[in-house]
Scaffold this motif. Sequence first.
Motif, PDB file in Angstrom:
ATOM      1  N   ILE A  61     -28.142  25.428   8.605  1.00  0.00           N
ATOM      2  CA  ILE A  61     -27.466  26.652   8.763  1.00  0.00           C
ATOM      3  C   ILE A  61     -28.081  27.488   9.883  1.00  0.00           C
ATOM      4  CG2 ILE A  61     -26.536  28.829   7.779  1.00  0.00           C
ATOM      5  CD1 ILE A  61     -26.649  27.801   5.199  1.00  0.00           C
ATOM      6  N   ASP A  62     -27.600  27.742  11.184  1.00  0.00           N
ATOM      7  CA  ASP A  62     -27.985  28.063  12.274  1.00  0.00           C
ATOM      8  C   ASP A  62     -27.529  29.445  12.426  1.00  0.00           C
ATOM      9  OD1 ASP A  62     -29.101  28.596  14.679  1.00  0.00           O
ATOM     10  OD2 ASP A  62     -28.214  26.843  15.700  1.00  0.00           O
ATOM     11  N   ILE A  63     -28.285  30.681  12.177  1.00  0.00           N
ATOM     12  CA  ILE A  63     -28.150  31.972  12.381  1.00  0.00           C
ATOM     13  C   ILE A  63     -28.257  32.360  13.642  1.00  0.00           C
ATOM     14  CG2 ILE A  63     -28.538  34.231  11.425  1.00  0.00           C
ATOM     15  CD1 ILE A  63     -27.271  32.368   9.328  1.00  0.00           C
ATOM     16  N   GLY A  64     -27.254  32.876  14.537  1.00  0.00           N
ATOM     17  CA  GLY A  64     -27.373  33.068  15.910  1.00  0.00           C
ATOM     18  C   GLY A  64     -27.518  31.787  16.688  1.00  0.00           C
ATOM     19  N   CYS A  65     -26.560  31.062  16.409  1.00  0.00           N
ATOM     20  CA  CYS A  65     -26.340  29.589  17.281  1.00  0.00           C
ATOM     21  C   CYS A  65     -26.389  29.553  18.572  1.00  0.00           C
ATOM     22  CB  CYS A  65     -25.613  28.590  16.477  1.00  0.00           C
ATOM     23  SG  CYS A  65     -23.600  29.291  16.441  1.00  0.00           S
ATOM     24  N   GLY A  66     -25.772  30.535  19.309  1.00  0.00           N
ATOM     25  CA  GLY A  66     -25.459  30.509  20.796  1.00  0.00           C
ATOM     26  C   GLY A  66     -24.166  29.539  20.848  1.00  0.00           C
ATOM     27  N   ARG A  67     -24.356  28.628  22.049  1.00  0.00           N
ATOM     28  CA  ARG A  67     -23.593  27.526  22.096  1.00  0.00           C
ATOM     29  C   ARG A  67     -24.038  26.466  21.561  1.00  0.00           C
ATOM     30  NH1 ARG A  67     -20.566  28.003  28.000  1.00  0.00           N
ATOM     31  NH2 ARG A  67     -19.926  30.190  27.627  1.00  0.00           N
ATOM     32  N   ALA A  68     -24.868  26.300  20.582  1.00  0.00           N
ATOM     33  CA  ALA A  68     -25.327  25.358  19.540  1.00  0.00           C
ATOM     34  C   ALA A  68     -25.587  24.106  19.972  1.00  0.00           C
ATOM     35  CB  ALA A  68     -24.180  25.035  18.507  1.00  0.00           C
ATOM     36  N   ALA A  69     -26.087  23.790  21.429  1.00  0.00           N
ATOM     37  CA  ALA A  69     -26.506  22.632  22.274  1.00  0.00           C
ATOM     38  C   ALA A  69     -27.821  22.049  21.321  1.00  0.00           C
ATOM     39  CB  ALA A  69     -27.092  22.957  23.495  1.00  0.00           C
ATOM     40  N   LYS A  70     -28.473  22.626  20.845  1.00  0.00           N
ATOM     41  CA  LYS A  70     -29.674  22.143  19.969  1.00  0.00           C
ATOM     42  C   LYS A  70     -29.360  21.659  18.770  1.00  0.00           C
ATOM     43  CE  LYS A  70     -32.674  25.353  20.874  1.00  0.00           C
ATOM     44  NZ  LYS A  70     -32.158  26.209  21.988  1.00  0.00           N
ATOM     45  N   LEU A  71     -28.180  22.222  18.162  1.00  0.00           N
ATOM     46  CA  LEU A  71     -27.515  21.787  16.789  1.00  0.00           C
ATOM     47  C   LEU A  71     -26.886  20.636  17.313  1.00  0.00           C
ATOM     48  CD1 LEU A  71     -27.753  23.071  13.938  1.00  0.00           C
ATOM     49  CD2 LEU A  71     -25.675  23.877  14.584  1.00  0.00           C
ATOM     50  N   GLY A  85     -23.014  26.939  12.224  1.00  0.00           N
ATOM     51  CA  GLY A  85     -23.317  27.893  13.147  1.00  0.00           C
ATOM     52  C   GLY A  85     -22.997  29.195  13.130  1.00  0.00           C
ATOM     53  N   VAL A  86     -23.740  30.465  12.926  1.00  0.00           N
ATOM     54  CA  VAL A  86     -23.071  31.843  12.951  1.00  0.00           C
ATOM     55  C   VAL A  86     -23.475  32.383  14.093  1.00  0.00           C
ATOM     56  CG1 VAL A  86     -23.078  33.699  11.542  1.00  0.00           C
ATOM     57  CG2 VAL A  86     -23.369  31.297  10.403  1.00  0.00           C
ATOM     58  N   CYS A  95     -18.088  27.699  20.727  1.00  0.00           N
ATOM     59  CA  CYS A  95     -18.290  26.755  19.492  1.00  0.00           C
ATOM     60  C   CYS A  95     -17.102  25.991  19.153  1.00  0.00           C
ATOM     61  CB  CYS A  95     -19.333  27.093  18.811  1.00  0.00           C
ATOM     62  SG  CYS A  95     -20.981  27.288  19.286  1.00  0.00           S
ATOM     63  N   SER A  96     -16.164  26.786  18.403  1.00  0.00           N
ATOM     64  CA  SER A  96     -15.208  26.570  17.926  1.00  0.00           C
ATOM     65  C   SER A  96     -14.364  25.572  18.843  1.00  0.00           C
ATOM     66  CB  SER A  96     -14.391  27.836  17.438  1.00  0.00           C
ATOM     67  OG  SER A  96     -15.057  28.599  16.447  1.00  0.00           O
ATOM     68  N   ALA A  97     -14.117  26.003  20.074  1.00  0.00           N
ATOM     69  CA  ALA A  97     -13.276  25.254  21.099  1.00  0.00           C
ATOM     70  C   ALA A  97     -13.685  24.109  21.504  1.00  0.00           C
ATOM     71  CB  ALA A  97     -12.951  26.505  22.108  1.00  0.00           C
TER      72      ALA A  97
END
Length: 228
Positions: A61-71, A85-86, A95-97
């Motif tokens: 669970i990534d809190i403050g994920c940004g655009r989540a590239a590392k996730l 991601g949050v 992220c959603s798109a």
Amino acid sequence: MNTDLNGSDSIAPQHFGLPSDYRQRARPEYFDDVDDGVTWQPDVYPYAADLARQQGRNSIIDIGCGRAAKLAALAEVEPTWNFTGVDFGPNIQWCSANHTFGRWIEADLETQQELAIPADQLARSVIVCCDVLEHLVRPDNALALMAAMARAGGCQIVLSTPAREHRAGAGYIGEPRNPAHIREWTSREFATFLAMQSFEILDHQLTRSDDGGGGLTTQLVTVIPSGW
């Protein structure tokens, strides 16, 4: 999100473990997590993944994920895991798109008191909050949210934030040079802040700021709520 720091005793620097004369940034810029060709804090997510494997967990669970590239990079390594991601605003909308994996939750980390994450997922999770707290007016509120999640799922929390003594110098008392940062802590100050928020520190080390030779200037801290 409240970005006005003026005239409130509740957000004086001491409330966050900082010296009374520390100069917080009153109006930070929104951090738009666009790709600049640098991977920031490249070792935080592999560290969290190793922690999950050691504990037999398969959810991040990534809190403050940004655009989540590392996730996203972690999802390529562990495609069967669950990823959440949050964040809020343009980052989480992006992220959603654009991501074809994971679940994306829009939430203001400074006011949200709970997230719609099932208890059975929390019990399989490690929580990550990577270089987010320095961007928040009320990082204590975000930590309280994570503490509640950690208690519900028996989760460990992996935090990262700049180590001021290794960037600007311990004697530099702000404003932070990054216009999107409100405050930055030395390692000792951050440990004090976490203790004030009733966390037990399991690991506190330095890690790479980036993959471009920035050096060991970022704090990597693993915590659990005290007394759980």
